[in-house]
Design an enzyme around this catalytic site. Structure first.
Site, PDB file in Angstrom:
ATOM      1  N   LYS A   1      -3.417  -2.265  -0.240  1.00 26.55           N
ATOM      2  CA  LYS A   1      -4.773  -2.707  -0.557  1.00 26.55           C
ATOM      3  C   LYS A   1      -5.244  -2.200  -1.923  1.00 26.55           C
ATOM      4  CE  LYS A   1      -8.148   0.761   0.791  1.00 26.55           C
ATOM      5  NZ  LYS A   1      -7.821   1.789   1.778  1.00 26.55           N
TER       6      LYS A   1
ATOM      7  N   HIS B   1      -6.724  10.035   7.528  1.00 22.49           N
ATOM      8  CA  HIS B   1      -6.976   9.812   6.107  1.00 22.49           C
ATOM      9  C   HIS B   1      -8.131  10.716   5.724  1.00 22.49           C
ATOM     10  CE1 HIS B   1      -7.687   8.107   2.231  1.00 22.49           C
ATOM     11  NE2 HIS B   1      -6.783   7.157   2.385  1.00 22.49           N
TER      12      HIS B   1
ATOM     13  N   SER C   1     -10.731   8.805   0.264  1.00 25.04           N
ATOM     14  CA  SER C   1     -10.190   8.598  -1.078  1.00 25.04           C
ATOM     15  C   SER C   1     -10.917   9.491  -2.068  1.00 25.04           C
ATOM     16  CB  SER C   1     -10.337   7.135  -1.484  1.00 25.04           C
ATOM     17  OG  SER C   1      -9.417   6.361  -0.761  1.00 25.04           O
TER      18      SER C   1
ATOM     19  N   GLY D   1      -5.500   9.573  -0.233  1.00 26.15           N
ATOM     20  CA  GLY D   1      -6.486  10.512  -0.753  1.00 26.15           C
ATOM     21  C   GLY D   1      -6.007  11.337  -1.931  1.00 26.15           C
TER      22      GLY D   1
ATOM     23  N   GLU E   1       0.324   7.673   3.057  1.00 24.92           N
ATOM     24  CA  GLU E   1      -0.076   6.331   2.609  1.00 24.92           C
ATOM     25  C   GLU E   1      -0.801   6.405   1.271  1.00 24.92           C
ATOM     26  OE1 GLU E   1      -2.666   5.357   5.805  1.00 24.92           O
ATOM     27  OE2 GLU E   1      -1.081   5.019   7.243  1.00 24.92           O
ATOM     28  N   PRO E   2      -0.120   6.888   0.222  1.00 27.40           N
ATOM     29  CA  PRO E   2      -0.802   6.994  -1.066  1.00 27.40           C
ATOM     30  C   PRO E   2      -1.118   5.622  -1.647  1.00 27.40           C
ATOM     31  CG  PRO E   2       1.546   7.382  -1.331  1.00 27.40           C
ATOM     32  CD  PRO E   2       1.304   7.266   0.141  1.00 27.40           C
ATOM     33  N   GLY E   3      -2.298   5.460  -2.198  1.00 23.99           N
ATOM     34  CA  GLY E   3      -2.672   4.202  -2.846  1.00 23.99           C
ATOM     35  C   GLY E   3      -2.963   4.470  -4.301  1.00 23.99           C
ATOM     36  N   ARG E   4      -4.130   5.036  -4.559  1.00 22.13           N
ATOM     37  CA  ARG E   4      -4.536   5.337  -5.930  1.00 22.13           C
ATOM     38  C   ARG E   4      -3.519   6.200  -6.664  1.00 22.13           C
ATOM     39  NH1 ARG E   4     -10.627   5.601  -5.878  1.00 22.13           N
ATOM     40  NH2 ARG E   4     -11.071   4.085  -4.280  1.00 22.13           N
TER      41      ARG E   4
HETATM   42  C1  LIG Z   1      -7.228   2.905   1.422  1.00 20.22           C
HETATM   43  C2  LIG Z   1      -6.267   3.484   2.328  1.00 20.22           C
HETATM   44  C3  LIG Z   1      -5.217   4.267   1.840  1.00 20.22           C
HETATM   45  C4  LIG Z   1      -5.064   4.625   0.390  1.00 20.22           C
HETATM   46  O1  LIG Z   1      -6.000   5.571   0.025  1.00 20.22           O
HETATM   47  P1  LIG Z   1      -5.944   6.323  -1.372  1.00 20.22           P
HETATM   48  O2  LIG Z   1      -7.081   7.278  -1.276  1.00 20.22           O
HETATM   49  O3  LIG Z   1      -6.133   5.306  -2.423  1.00 20.22           O
HETATM   50  O4  LIG Z   1      -4.638   7.013  -1.457  1.00 20.22           O
HETATM   51  C5  LIG Z   1      -4.298   4.754   2.752  1.00 20.22           C
HETATM   52  N1  LIG Z   1      -4.398   4.490   4.069  1.00 20.22           N
HETATM   53  C6  LIG Z   1      -5.402   3.755   4.575  1.00 20.22           C
HETATM   54  C7  LIG Z   1      -5.423   3.481   6.036  1.00 20.22           C
HETATM   55  C8  LIG Z   1      -6.359   3.225   3.724  1.00 20.22           C
HETATM   56  O5  LIG Z   1      -7.365   2.502   4.250  1.00 20.22           O
END
Ligand SMILES: *Cc1c(COP(=O)(O)O)cnc(C)c1O
Length: 423
Positions: free
Chosen positions: A69, A197, A200, A237, A274-277
């Site tokens: 996402k 989580h 973020s 996060g 689950e790293p995103g940013r």
């Molecule tokens: C948004 C999200 C992430 C990513 O979060 P970041 O803070 O960007 O690393 C991971 N897991 C879930 C379930 C999320 O909703």
């Protein structure tokens, strides 16, 4: 499948010693000759690769499942797929995207605790088994709509110190976990682990310690109820750039010992995150163009201090991307805006208080309420690394001919920002 004209994006390889910023500069120079000064992104896929190597070095026990996402550009997903990460998908569309790149369903976790039934059925039909949940209602749905779900119980965390809180929306309290585990057993469902989580933009690494310790409690509860608990998912996060308050390694220095304490390596628990940013924030740079400008004089300015009239000037700049496009997150976290504005004043250059506005007629479409800049002319482009937040560059697809990024040369992608959304 690729219906976009080549003009929408292109790839470039950088020679050693050049960085994505040089591409931004070069592109801005090219555009300065023409009338076409649309906003654009530069994505440094080499930066994504470097982040991955940094992850593996700092947290070797934890397998990253990239949160799609945050940025669903094919180039990013493909780069990570080729590096062997897993993926956190929140919807059918994200599962489709990841699977279209040949990723095996075992490398996907459907990490949305509240799923649409048709998406759940899609996951079932396409072999995606790992998924999170946080309520009885969700368990009932899963029992009805999924063949072989491997469920992961998402618990709440104390995310009060995060920029974007997530535990307000998702997560079961520790108190309700036993009931949920029992309910799952009655429904004949399989629970394999726990996820959380911390929010973020987490600013306190100890939040992970507490959440890891809470997860241990739930693991023990699950084991007691006869489940084979094998998966811990420590969520996202993590900071995406080094000018966040704490560096990534300052988090891992706290997380690693907590994992060793509560989930020792010989406990045979698989740990994922689950790293995103973390993966995408610093890779993207956006360049926008000043399309209009207004000089506002303070009213109380009198003729007497004519010489200092400049002090009372405030400048309003209008640029060609705003909160309906790339800056949509600035509606909720405006304070961080344009921290890294690439227009440093020369030593003796005068600066002025300014505000920066997006291109639409919407009154909320303001990117920066207050900043100090030298005077800029209409037609000037400037750039900023997207330090924070997700930077989905566009809903466009980028070519699948993406070559694997290497450390020697960095692969850079130029893409147009996504079109403004109409509210
Ligand atoms: C948004 C999200 C992430 C990513 O979060 P970041 O803070 O960007 O690393 C991971 N897991 C879930 C379930 C999320 O909703």
């Amino acid at each position: 499948m690729n219906t976009f004209s080549p003009a929408d994006f292109y790839f470039t390889f950088l020679e050693e010693g050049f960085c994505a910023h040089d591409i931004v500069e070069q592109r801005m120079k090219e555009l300065s000759m023409s009338d076409d000064k649309d906003a654009f992104y530069v994505a440094d896929l080499g930066d994504v690769l470097k982040k991955h190597l940094r992850w593996v070095r700092a947290m070797p026990r934890v397998t990253p499942f990239y949160a799609v996402k945050c940025n669903d550009s094919r180039a990013v997903v493909m780069t990570l797929a080729s590096l062997g990460t897993g993926f956190d998908c929140a919807s059918k569309t994200e599962i489709q995207l990841v699977q279209s790149l040949g990723v095996d369903p075992s490398r996907i976790i459907y990490a949305n605790p509240c799923k649409q039934i048709s998406h759940l059925k899609y996951a079932s039909a396409h072999g995606v088994q790992m998924m999170t949940f946080d309520s009885e209602e969700e368990l009932v749905k899963v029992a009805r709509c999924h063949e072989n779900a491997k469920l992961v119980l998402r618990i709440t965390t104390d995310d009060s110190k995060a920029v974007h809180r997530l535990s307000v929306k998702f997560g079961a309290t520790l108190k309700s976990c036993r009931r949920l585990l029992e309910c799952a057993r009655e429904l004949g469902l399989d629970i394999i682990g726990v996820s959380f989580h911390v929010g973020s933009g987490c600013t306190d690494p100890e939040t992970y310690t507490q959440a890891i310790s809470d997860s241990r409690c739930v693991f023990d509860m699950g084991t007691e109820l006869g489940y084979n608990m094998t998966l811990l998912d420590i969520g996202g996060g993590f900071p995406g750039s080094d000018d966040s308050r704490l560096k990534f390694e300052e988090f891992t220095a706290v997380i690693n010992p907590a994992l060793d304490k509560y989930f020792p390596a010989d406990s045979e628990v698989r740990v994922i995150a689950e790293p995103g940013r973390y993966y995408v924030s610093s890779a993207y740079t956006l360049a926008v163009n000043i399309i209009s400008k207004k000089v506002v004089m303070k009213e109380q300015s009198t003729c007497e201090d004519k010489d200092d009239g400049a002090k009372d000037r405030t400048l309003m700049y209008y640029v060609n991307d705003g909160i309906h496009g790339s800056f949509y997150l600035f509606l909720i976290e405006p304070a961080q805006a344009l921290r890294n504005l690439h227009k440093k004043p020369k030593p003796d250059e005068r600066t002025y208080p300014c505000s920066i506005w997006g291109p639409t007629c919407h009154g909320l479409d303001r990117i920066v309420e207050h900043c100090i800049l030298p005077e800029l002319q209409i037609g000037t482009s400037f750039s900023r690394s997207l330090l924070r937040g997700c930077a989905p560059p566009s809903k466009r697809r980028v070519p699948t001919a993406c070559r694997r990024a290497t450390t020697e040369s960095s692969l850079v992608l130029l893409a147009k920002p996504r079109p403004a959304r109409v509210l």
